[in-house]
Design a protein around this motif. Structure first.
Motif, PDB file in Angstrom:
ATOM      1  N   SER A 270     -28.038 -20.543  12.081  1.00  0.00           N
ATOM      2  CA  SER A 270     -27.136 -20.440  10.838  1.00  0.00           C
ATOM      3  C   SER A 270     -27.193 -21.602  10.144  1.00  0.00           C
ATOM      4  CB  SER A 270     -25.184 -20.178  11.466  1.00  0.00           C
ATOM      5  OG  SER A 270     -25.787 -18.433  12.539  1.00  0.00           O
ATOM      6  N   ARG A 271     -26.999 -22.973  10.577  1.00  0.00           N
ATOM      7  CA  ARG A 271     -26.563 -23.742   9.793  1.00  0.00           C
ATOM      8  C   ARG A 271     -27.645 -23.607   9.277  1.00  0.00           C
ATOM      9  NH1 ARG A 271     -25.663 -29.019  13.563  1.00  0.00           N
ATOM     10  NH2 ARG A 271     -23.219 -27.502  13.854  1.00  0.00           N
ATOM     11  N   ARG A 273     -30.293 -22.032   8.068  1.00  0.00           N
ATOM     12  CA  ARG A 273     -29.864 -21.113   6.741  1.00  0.00           C
ATOM     13  C   ARG A 273     -29.297 -21.380   5.605  1.00  0.00           C
ATOM     14  NH1 ARG A 273     -28.385 -15.163   7.973  1.00  0.00           N
ATOM     15  NH2 ARG A 273     -26.778 -15.816   8.627  1.00  0.00           N
ATOM     16  N   ALA A 274     -27.805 -21.858   6.070  1.00  0.00           N
ATOM     17  CA  ALA A 274     -27.231 -21.862   4.739  1.00  0.00           C
ATOM     18  C   ALA A 274     -28.199 -23.084   4.216  1.00  0.00           C
ATOM     19  CB  ALA A 274     -25.853 -22.749   5.193  1.00  0.00           C
ATOM     20  N   TRP A 277     -30.783 -22.020   2.290  1.00  0.00           N
ATOM     21  CA  TRP A 277     -30.468 -20.525   0.740  1.00  0.00           C
ATOM     22  C   TRP A 277     -29.347 -22.137  -0.210  1.00  0.00           C
ATOM     23  CZ3 TRP A 277     -27.070 -16.343   2.696  1.00  0.00           C
ATOM     24  CH2 TRP A 277     -28.179 -15.460   3.778  1.00  0.00           C
ATOM     25  N   ARG A 278     -28.729 -22.616   0.868  1.00  0.00           N
ATOM     26  CA  ARG A 278     -28.883 -24.196  -0.614  1.00  0.00           C
ATOM     27  C   ARG A 278     -30.043 -24.859  -1.181  1.00  0.00           C
ATOM     28  NH1 ARG A 278     -23.359 -26.303  -0.510  1.00  0.00           N
ATOM     29  NH2 ARG A 278     -21.896 -25.588   0.683  1.00  0.00           N
ATOM     30  N   LEU A 300     -19.656 -23.953   2.603  1.00  0.00           N
ATOM     31  CA  LEU A 300     -19.001 -22.317   2.662  1.00  0.00           C
ATOM     32  C   LEU A 300     -19.031 -22.800   4.438  1.00  0.00           C
ATOM     33  CD1 LEU A 300     -17.979 -19.703   1.592  1.00  0.00           C
ATOM     34  CD2 LEU A 300     -20.074 -19.371   1.580  1.00  0.00           C
ATOM     35  N   TYR A 302     -19.824 -21.309   7.977  1.00  0.00           N
ATOM     36  CA  TYR A 302     -21.398 -20.718   8.288  1.00  0.00           C
ATOM     37  C   TYR A 302     -21.275 -18.797   8.835  1.00  0.00           C
ATOM     38  CZ  TYR A 302     -22.776 -25.222   8.877  1.00  0.00           C
ATOM     39  OH  TYR A 302     -24.097 -26.450   8.045  1.00  0.00           O
ATOM     40  N   ARG A 304     -19.060 -17.680   7.056  1.00  0.00           N
ATOM     41  CA  ARG A 304     -18.075 -16.866   6.319  1.00  0.00           C
ATOM     42  C   ARG A 304     -19.881 -16.653   5.047  1.00  0.00           C
ATOM     43  NH1 ARG A 304     -14.153 -19.979   3.129  1.00  0.00           N
ATOM     44  NH2 ARG A 304     -14.077 -18.002   1.744  1.00  0.00           N
ATOM     45  N   LEU A 305     -21.055 -17.168   5.365  1.00  0.00           N
ATOM     46  CA  LEU A 305     -22.117 -16.591   4.668  1.00  0.00           C
ATOM     47  C   LEU A 305     -22.036 -15.190   4.234  1.00  0.00           C
ATOM     48  CD1 LEU A 305     -24.801 -19.096   7.130  1.00  0.00           C
ATOM     49  CD2 LEU A 305     -23.723 -19.209   4.060  1.00  0.00           C
ATOM     50  N   PHE A 312     -25.459 -15.458  -1.558  1.00  0.00           N
ATOM     51  CA  PHE A 312     -25.195 -16.793  -1.722  1.00  0.00           C
ATOM     52  C   PHE A 312     -26.046 -17.428  -2.608  1.00  0.00           C
ATOM     53  CE2 PHE A 312     -26.626 -20.885  -1.166  1.00  0.00           C
ATOM     54  CZ  PHE A 312     -25.713 -22.011  -0.703  1.00  0.00           C
TER      55      PHE A 312
END
Length: 401
Positions: A270-271, A273-274, A277-278, A300, A302, A304-305, A312
Motif C-alpha cells: 500500500s505504501r 502504491r501511494a 501515485w504521488r 493521507l 494508507y 483512506r487511499l 487519487f
C-alpha cells in the motif's frame, strides 16, 4: 583532551558536511538527482540495480557493494558501530504478566530499556504518556515514580492502571517545555525517557546538564522541533558545524528516523502504491501547470487511499486547489501518468540508497551532540544500544551519571 565521543562526533561532522549535497536532496522531488551530473557513474549504477540488489542494500546500506567506489562506506560503518549496553547489576527481568495494556513491541522495548537501569528508590519519567515505563519501574524496584505528561486523558488512564496494579506511580499533567517542569527535577530522582521526541527530550538534556542529574534517555524524532534550522545542544556541536559549514534544516533531520521496522507485506504494498501515485500526480501537475517543479501533497493514511489512480489525482488536485480540465476523463490517458509514476518510483527507490547510507550517521551525530552537552556539564556519560534494531531502529541509549 577531547573524549573518544568528541573525536567521533568531529569526524562525523566532516563527513556529513562533505557529502551533504548527495544525502540532503530528496529524490522524489526531482526528475533527476540534483547530483547526477557531478556523479554520473554513481547515478547510472544505482539506476541499473536489479530489485534483489536494491532490496539487499535497502536492508543494509553498509553491505559490500559498488557504493564504496564513490562513497566512504567502510568509514561510515565503522563510525556507526555502537556496542550494546550491558544489563545493569540487580536489574530483575520484568514479568510478562505486567505487559497487560501495553503493546507487545512497546513492552519489549520497555523491558530492554529497564534492564539497563540499576534499581533506584525514585524515578522521574519525562513525557510519560500512560506511564507504562514508570509503572514497570515502580513495581520492579518498589520505587516512587513521578510521571510528567501534558495530555490529561493519558494521565487519567495511566493513573487508573497504576492504581489497579498497585504501582506507586503519580502522573502529573505538565507541559515539559514550560519553566515549571524544572521544579520536578530534584536530586534523588533518576531521570528516564523512552523515545521522547525532538524538543521535548532536548529540554530534558539541558535541564539534566544544568542540574547535573542522572539521566537515561533513548531519544527520538529529532525533526519535531520549533526551530527551522538545527541548533546544536553542545558547544562542540556549535564549533564543529561552524568549522565545516554544516547546516541542517528541520526537514533534513527527518532522515535520521526514516528507517523503520519492516512492515507487513500488505502495508508495504500500500505504501509503495501511494508513493507511485504521488509521483504520477506529480507528472500530471507539472504538465497541467506548465511548471517543472514538485508540488507537495498532504499525507493521507494508507487505509483512506482512493480506489484508483484517477481518484487519487482528483483528491490531490482538490487539496492543492488545482483545477482539472472538464474534458480530462475523455482525453487524458490516466494509465500513462500512472505508469510514469511507477517508473519514477523505481528510480527514487534506487537513488534513495545514497541517503540510506547517511541515515544512521546522522542519527548518531545527533545523539552524540546530546551526549556531549551532558559531558560538558561534568557528567560521566556512556552510549550504547539497549535492544536490537529489529525491535526498534531508535535503539541508541545515553546514560549520564
Amino acid at each position: 583532551m577531547s573524549s573518544a565521543y568528541a573525536q567521533r562526533f568531529a569526524r562525523l561532522t566532516e563527513l556529513l558536511a562533505r557529502w551533504q549535497p548527495l544525502w540532503a536532496p530528496e529524490p522524489f522531488r526531482y526528475r533527476r538527482a540534483p547530483w547526477g551530473s557531478a556523479f554520473p557513474a554513481l547515478e547510472a549504477w544505482l539506476l541499473g540495480l536489479d530489485e534483489a540488489e536494491r532490496e539487499r542494500l535497502e536492508a543494509d546500506p553498509f553491505a559490500p557493494s559498488r557504493l564504496a567506489d564513490w562513497l566512504p562506506v567502510a568509514e561510515l560503518a565503522g563510525l556507526c558501530e555502537v556496542a550494546p549496553l550491558p544489563e545493569a547489576a540487580g536489574a530483575r527481568p520484568l514479568p510478562e504478566a505486567w505487559a497487560t495494556h501495553v503493546g507487545g513491541r512497546k513492552w519489549a522495548q520497555i523491558s530492554a530499556f529497564a534492564a539497563r537501569l540499576a534499581p533506584a528508590p525514585a524515578y522521574l519519567e519525562w513525557c510519560a504518556g500512560k506511564g507504562h515505563l514508570g509503572r514497570a519501574l515502580a513495581r520492579r524496584d518498589q520505587a516512587r515514580v513521578i510521571g510528567l505528561e501534558w495530555q490529561a486523558p493519558l494521565c487519567q488512564a495511566g493513573q487508573a492502571l497504576a492504581k489497579a496494579q498497585g504501582a506507586e506511580l503519580t502522573l502529573h499533567e505538565q507541559d515539559v517545555m514550560a519553566d515549571s517542569a524544572a521544579d520536578w527535577l530534584i536530586p534523588g530522582r533518576q531521570l528516564v525517557a523512552l523515545h521522547a521526541c525532538g524538543d521535548l527530550h532536548g529540554r530534558l538534556v539541558q535541564r539534566a546538564a544544568e542540574r547535573r542529574l542522572p539521566l537515561t534517555l533513548a531519544p527520538c524524532c529529532y525533526q519535531r522541533t520549533a526551530e527551522a534550522n538545527y541548533r546544536p545542544l553542545s558547544r562542540q556541536g556549535e564549533r564543529a558545524m561552524a568549522a565545516h559549514g554544516l547546516a541542517l534544516t528541520r526537514e533534513q533531520l527527518a532522515l535520521a528516523v526514516q528507517e523503520t521496522v519492516t512492515a507487513p507485506r500488505q502495508v508495504r504494498l500500500s505504501r509503495a502504491r501511494a508513493n507511485a501515485w504521488r509521483l504520477g500526480f506529480d507528472e500530471l501537475q507539472r504538465e497541467l501547470r506548465g511548471e517543472d517543479r514538485y508540488l507537495p501533497v498532504p499525507s493521507l493514511a494508507y487505509g483512506r487511499l482512493p480506489d484508483d489512480f484517477a481518484g487519487f489525482c482528483r483528491w490531490a488536485a482538490a487539496e492543492k486547489g488545482l483545477p482539472l480540465p472538464s474534458h480530462l476523463d475523455s482525453t487524458l490517458d490516466w494509465a500513462r501518468f500512472e505508469a510514469a509514476g511507477a517508473e519514477r518510483q523505481a528510480r527514487v527507490e534506487r537513488l534513495e540508497l545514497v541517503r540510506h547510507l547517511f541515515r544512521r550517521p546522522l542519527e548518531l551525530w545527533l545523539v552524540l551532540d546530546r551526549l556531549l552537552r551532558l559531558e560538558e556539564a561534568g557528567l560521566a556519560v556512556r552510549l550504547g544500544t539497549f535492544c536490537e534494531r529489529s525491535l526498534t531502529p531508535r535503539n541508541l541509549l545515553i546514560q549520564a551519571r
